[in-house]
Design a protein around this motif. Structure first.
Motif, PDB file in Angstrom:
ATOM      1  N   ASP A 110       0.870  -1.372  -0.015  1.00 52.97           N
ATOM      2  CA  ASP A 110       0.113  -0.019   0.167  1.00 52.97           C
ATOM      3  C   ASP A 110       0.793   1.339  -0.048  1.00 52.97           C
ATOM      4  OD1 ASP A 110      -2.339  -1.478   0.020  1.00 52.97           O
ATOM      5  OD2 ASP A 110      -2.711  -1.193   2.178  1.00 52.97           O
ATOM      6  N   VAL A 111       1.887   1.208   0.696  1.00 48.99           N
ATOM      7  CA  VAL A 111       2.842   2.418   0.590  1.00 48.99           C
ATOM      8  C   VAL A 111       3.482   2.649  -0.616  1.00 48.99           C
ATOM      9  CG1 VAL A 111       4.812   3.183   1.815  1.00 48.99           C
ATOM     10  CG2 VAL A 111       3.012   2.503   3.350  1.00 48.99           C
ATOM     11  N   LEU A 112       3.908   1.489  -1.138  1.00 49.91           N
ATOM     12  CA  LEU A 112       4.616   1.837  -2.275  1.00 49.91           C
ATOM     13  C   LEU A 112       3.811   2.202  -3.513  1.00 49.91           C
ATOM     14  CD1 LEU A 112       7.101  -1.403  -2.138  1.00 49.91           C
ATOM     15  CD2 LEU A 112       7.528   1.007  -1.722  1.00 49.91           C
ATOM     16  N   TRP A 172      14.432   8.658  -4.648  1.00 49.84           N
ATOM     17  CA  TRP A 172      15.505   8.045  -3.978  1.00 49.84           C
ATOM     18  C   TRP A 172      14.599   7.191  -2.846  1.00 49.84           C
ATOM     19  CZ3 TRP A 172      20.210   8.011  -5.839  1.00 49.84           C
ATOM     20  CH2 TRP A 172      20.463   9.197  -6.797  1.00 49.84           C
ATOM     21  N   LEU A 173      14.960   5.909  -2.653  1.00 47.93           N
ATOM     22  CA  LEU A 173      13.986   4.980  -1.932  1.00 47.93           C
ATOM     23  C   LEU A 173      14.774   4.073  -1.085  1.00 47.93           C
ATOM     24  CD1 LEU A 173      11.024   4.314  -1.434  1.00 47.93           C
ATOM     25  CD2 LEU A 173      11.130   2.649  -3.263  1.00 47.93           C
ATOM     26  N   THR A 174      14.434   3.846   0.075  1.00 49.67           N
ATOM     27  CA  THR A 174      15.002   2.600   1.043  1.00 49.67           C
ATOM     28  C   THR A 174      13.980   2.230   1.777  1.00 49.67           C
ATOM     29  OG1 THR A 174      16.839   1.756   2.177  1.00 49.67           O
ATOM     30  CG2 THR A 174      16.302   3.969   2.875  1.00 49.67           C
ATOM     31  N   PRO A 224       9.307   1.007 -11.056  1.00 48.93           N
ATOM     32  CA  PRO A 224      10.353   0.861 -11.826  1.00 48.93           C
ATOM     33  C   PRO A 224      11.480   1.972 -12.052  1.00 48.93           C
ATOM     34  CG  PRO A 224       8.403   0.936 -13.031  1.00 48.93           C
ATOM     35  CD  PRO A 224       7.929   0.898 -11.607  1.00 48.93           C
ATOM     36  N   GLY A 225      10.755   3.092 -11.742  1.00 50.02           N
ATOM     37  CA  GLY A 225      11.678   4.452 -11.782  1.00 50.02           C
ATOM     38  C   GLY A 225      12.324   4.886 -10.752  1.00 50.02           C
ATOM     39  N   ALA A 226      11.986   4.038  -9.289  1.00 53.75           N
ATOM     40  CA  ALA A 226      12.676   4.414  -8.315  1.00 53.75           C
ATOM     41  C   ALA A 226      14.077   3.954  -8.298  1.00 53.75           C
ATOM     42  CB  ALA A 226      11.933   3.808  -6.816  1.00 53.75           C
ATOM     43  N   ARG A 227      14.881   4.897  -7.574  1.00 51.29           N
ATOM     44  CA  ARG A 227      16.417   4.749  -7.272  1.00 51.29           C
ATOM     45  C   ARG A 227      16.482   4.077  -5.990  1.00 51.29           C
ATOM     46  NH1 ARG A 227      17.272  10.939  -8.721  1.00 51.29           N
ATOM     47  NH2 ARG A 227      15.407  11.126  -7.818  1.00 51.29           N
ATOM     48  N   TYR A 228      16.371   2.396  -5.908  1.00 49.04           N
ATOM     49  CA  TYR A 228      16.026   2.010  -4.613  1.00 49.04           C
ATOM     50  C   TYR A 228      17.284   1.284  -4.262  1.00 49.04           C
ATOM     51  CZ  TYR A 228      14.183  -1.770  -1.714  1.00 49.04           C
ATOM     52  OH  TYR A 228      14.170  -2.763  -0.745  1.00 49.04           O
ATOM     53  N   ALA A 229      17.621   1.144  -3.078  1.00 47.96           N
ATOM     54  CA  ALA A 229      18.383   0.116  -2.514  1.00 47.96           C
ATOM     55  C   ALA A 229      17.723  -0.295  -1.013  1.00 47.96           C
ATOM     56  CB  ALA A 229      19.854   0.619  -2.129  1.00 47.96           C
ATOM     57  N   ASP A 277      20.213  -5.002 -10.444  1.00 49.51           N
ATOM     58  CA  ASP A 277      20.073  -3.685 -10.940  1.00 49.51           C
ATOM     59  C   ASP A 277      19.904  -2.434 -10.039  1.00 49.51           C
ATOM     60  OD1 ASP A 277      17.990  -4.980  -9.098  1.00 49.51           O
ATOM     61  OD2 ASP A 277      16.114  -4.632 -10.489  1.00 49.51           O
ATOM     62  N   THR A 278      20.543  -2.733  -8.978  1.00 46.61           N
ATOM     63  CA  THR A 278      20.736  -1.693  -7.821  1.00 46.61           C
ATOM     64  C   THR A 278      22.252  -0.731  -8.535  1.00 46.61           C
ATOM     65  OG1 THR A 278      20.439  -2.837  -6.018  1.00 46.61           O
ATOM     66  CG2 THR A 278      21.429  -0.793  -5.476  1.00 46.61           C
ATOM     67  N   THR A 279      21.916   0.428  -8.720  1.00 42.42           N
ATOM     68  CA  THR A 279      22.834   1.636  -8.960  1.00 42.42           C
ATOM     69  C   THR A 279      23.717   2.043  -7.717  1.00 42.42           C
ATOM     70  OG1 THR A 279      21.479   3.595  -8.349  1.00 42.42           O
ATOM     71  CG2 THR A 279      21.197   2.683 -10.876  1.00 42.42           C
ATOM     72  N   LEU A 280      25.023   2.153  -7.999  1.00 41.78           N
ATOM     73  CA  LEU A 280      25.690   2.618  -6.818  1.00 41.78           C
ATOM     74  C   LEU A 280      25.423   3.801  -6.252  1.00 41.78           C
ATOM     75  CD1 LEU A 280      28.347   2.042  -5.714  1.00 41.78           C
ATOM     76  CD2 LEU A 280      29.919   3.336  -7.243  1.00 41.78           C
ATOM     77  N   ALA A 281      24.529   4.823  -7.117  1.00 42.21           N
ATOM     78  CA  ALA A 281      24.041   5.965  -6.445  1.00 42.21           C
ATOM     79  C   ALA A 281      23.142   5.649  -5.727  1.00 42.21           C
ATOM     80  CB  ALA A 281      23.601   6.790  -7.571  1.00 42.21           C
ATOM     81  N   ALA A 282      22.173   4.813  -5.637  1.00 43.99           N
ATOM     82  CA  ALA A 282      20.782   4.484  -4.840  1.00 43.99           C
ATOM     83  C   ALA A 282      21.738   3.911  -3.643  1.00 43.99           C
ATOM     84  CB  ALA A 282      20.027   3.688  -5.634  1.00 43.99           C
TER      85      ALA A 282
END
Lengths: 322, 322
Positions: free
Chosen positions: A75-77, A88-90, A108-113, A146-151
């Motif tokens: 629900d939150v997502l 940016w998401l964690t 799919p567009g979130a910058r998540y780790a 698929d995790t980016t270093l920035a995320a």
């Protein structure tokens, strides 16, 4: 410093909000608990409804932290997808595979780790939180293909700002590990408490610290225990099967020879390994934050390494010396 | 006040000696550990070899307290039989049936009631003991068909003088109960520590308080754990079978429906029962110390009752109110 937006203000979320603000970051949050809203506001924190909270996150390019039980994550997502789809998401949920799957599907567009701070106390809600909760604690931050270093950096920097040490890992490795050192302990505590109570008032009257310590986390709210254990079903089944095998072997040995030497010795050795880890000498390693950094960091995490500082170019890692 | 002679000056025996002396009783002891002899003498205690210790006990009609591991009990009782065969006698061993059997066989003339103080800390030896160790703790004192009221009183009075509360019980009921709230916790801690360590350095690096608390007693010296668990084999098998059944049911439920509701709820209820016992209102009962007193005291112990004071005529018992 990047702003932090915390969704869910229980023990963990409330502690993250306090620690992030104490670290000097702009920080605000939201929760569905009216009493926690009132308490957090009374403590001087900026609490909004979830829509405004997330729109502000999008405007300020904040790091969104999902700190709810697993059962509320979907629900939150969906709300994040509506208001801040590229945030940016964690998160601070105790299981990482299912959260990663939801993020892939809904955001799919979130910058998540993914994240998981390994800290807790009895009780729940805003009032039991503390900005010091994570001091020196491990905080897993996941890195998938698929995790980016920035995320990853954003999630790891939040953990460091909260006083924790970062354990780099994959979602699968994390879930396998926590099944053994967090979810199985909850199952064991529940079983042990039940077997003890089956002994009646005399048994409970005689119960001392071995029983109290072994059953302490059985006092955790059942819905929280179910969310974490049931959410990590496959890995927990593996851990329970291992435990059943070891307990069955102890049973067989006790019944046949009357001895428990291998069970007791193995347990003592294992506990010593844990204690030695806490006091072991530490070696330092530096990981350059370039193309293969996440792979290298995961390798070090697998060996017990923890990131203790991040600079623009590198991560400082401490490793126990065997 | 009757003199007290303590055999074995580890954590428990050393604490009994300190507490008995602090209560104003003449008290001395013996131990095979040369370092503990030196340390206890340096602390101002009267430490003799075992022969002189027991001859003095016979001369002064002292209460002899056997505070060694179960594995050493037979040898100690042979010494008691040689030097003080009609002594007042109790013990502080964690299993009661086997000790009672040895006493019956080796010391038919002893005035014996078994004891078991439910208190412990990490570490062992004279140095970790304390006269405060038993404050408020439960201390089981057993009454069998052949236990005299006078012998039971001597053992119970020592427990009270040490600051403990006396749980009246039979050896069989005691051994059944402690299998569940003391010996099974040690087996569980050993199994849990092993399963966690099987997760490798990553798992141990992530381990937090649920794992630390659940495995704490796996740090106990293996020979002490083996002495208590292996010495209570029949009752422990019953407790392990109960645990295997409950853990197997959890496994089945997790595999089939994915749910752990009944396991988690039962554990939570059981732990709440334990917590409520600590804070429950207490009712008082008075047991006249006449012919059927031991039977009545055992009944109250079965219901969670504890003797908190003894007079010449009566025992004051506190019971949790359900």
């Amino acid at each position: 410093m990047r702003a932090v937006c915390v969704i869910g203000l229980g023990l963990i979320g409330g502690s993250v909000l306090r620690a992030a603000k104490a670290a000097g970051r702009p920080a605000w949050g939201t929760t569905r608990s009216e009493s926690d809203v009132a308490a957090a506001r009374a403590d001087g924190f900026d609490i909004l409804d979830i829509g405004p909270t997330l729109r502000r996150a999008a405007e300020e390019d904040a790091l969104v932290v999902v700190a709810t039980p697993l059962t509320a994550v979907r629900d939150v997502l969906r709300e994040v997808a509506e208001h801040a789809p590229e945030a940016w998401l964690t998160d601070a949920v105790s299981v990482k595979g299912p959260v990663a799957a939801e993020v892939r599907s809904l955001l799919p567009g979130a910058r998540y780790a993914g994240g998981h701070p390994m800290a807790g106390v009895s009780g729940s809600g805003w009032s039991v939180g503390s900005g010091e909760l994570f001091a020196g604690a491990a905080w897993a931050v996941t890195a998938e293909e698929d995790t980016t270093l920035a995320a990853w950096r954003e999630a790891a920097q939040l953990a460091l700002d909260c006083g924790a040490q970062v354990v780099p890992t994959s979602a699968a490795s994390h879930d396998f590990a926590v099944a053994r050192i967090s979810h199985l302990p909850h199952v064991f505590a529940a079983v042990l408490a039940s077997v003890g109570a089956d002994g009646g008032p005399l048994a409970l009257s005689l119960a001392a610290s071995s029983f109290r310590d072994g059953t302490r986390v059985a006092g955790t709210a059942p819905e929280l225990v179910r969310a974490m254990t049931e959410g990590n079903r496959i890995a927990l089944l593996d851990a329970v099967d291992d435990a059943l095998g070891r307990l069955g072997a102890a049973r067989g040995s006790l019944a046949s020879t009357g001895g428990l030497k291998s069970t007791v010795d193995a347990g003592h050795d294992a506990r010593q390994t844990l204690d030695e880890l806490a006091t072991a000498a530490r070696a330092s390693a530096t990981v350059q934050l370039n193309g293969t950094a996440l792979e290298r960091l995961r390798e070090l995490g697998e060996r017990g390494g923890r990131v203790v500082a991040l600079s623009a170019e590198a991560a400082a890692v401490e490793l126990p010396v065997a």
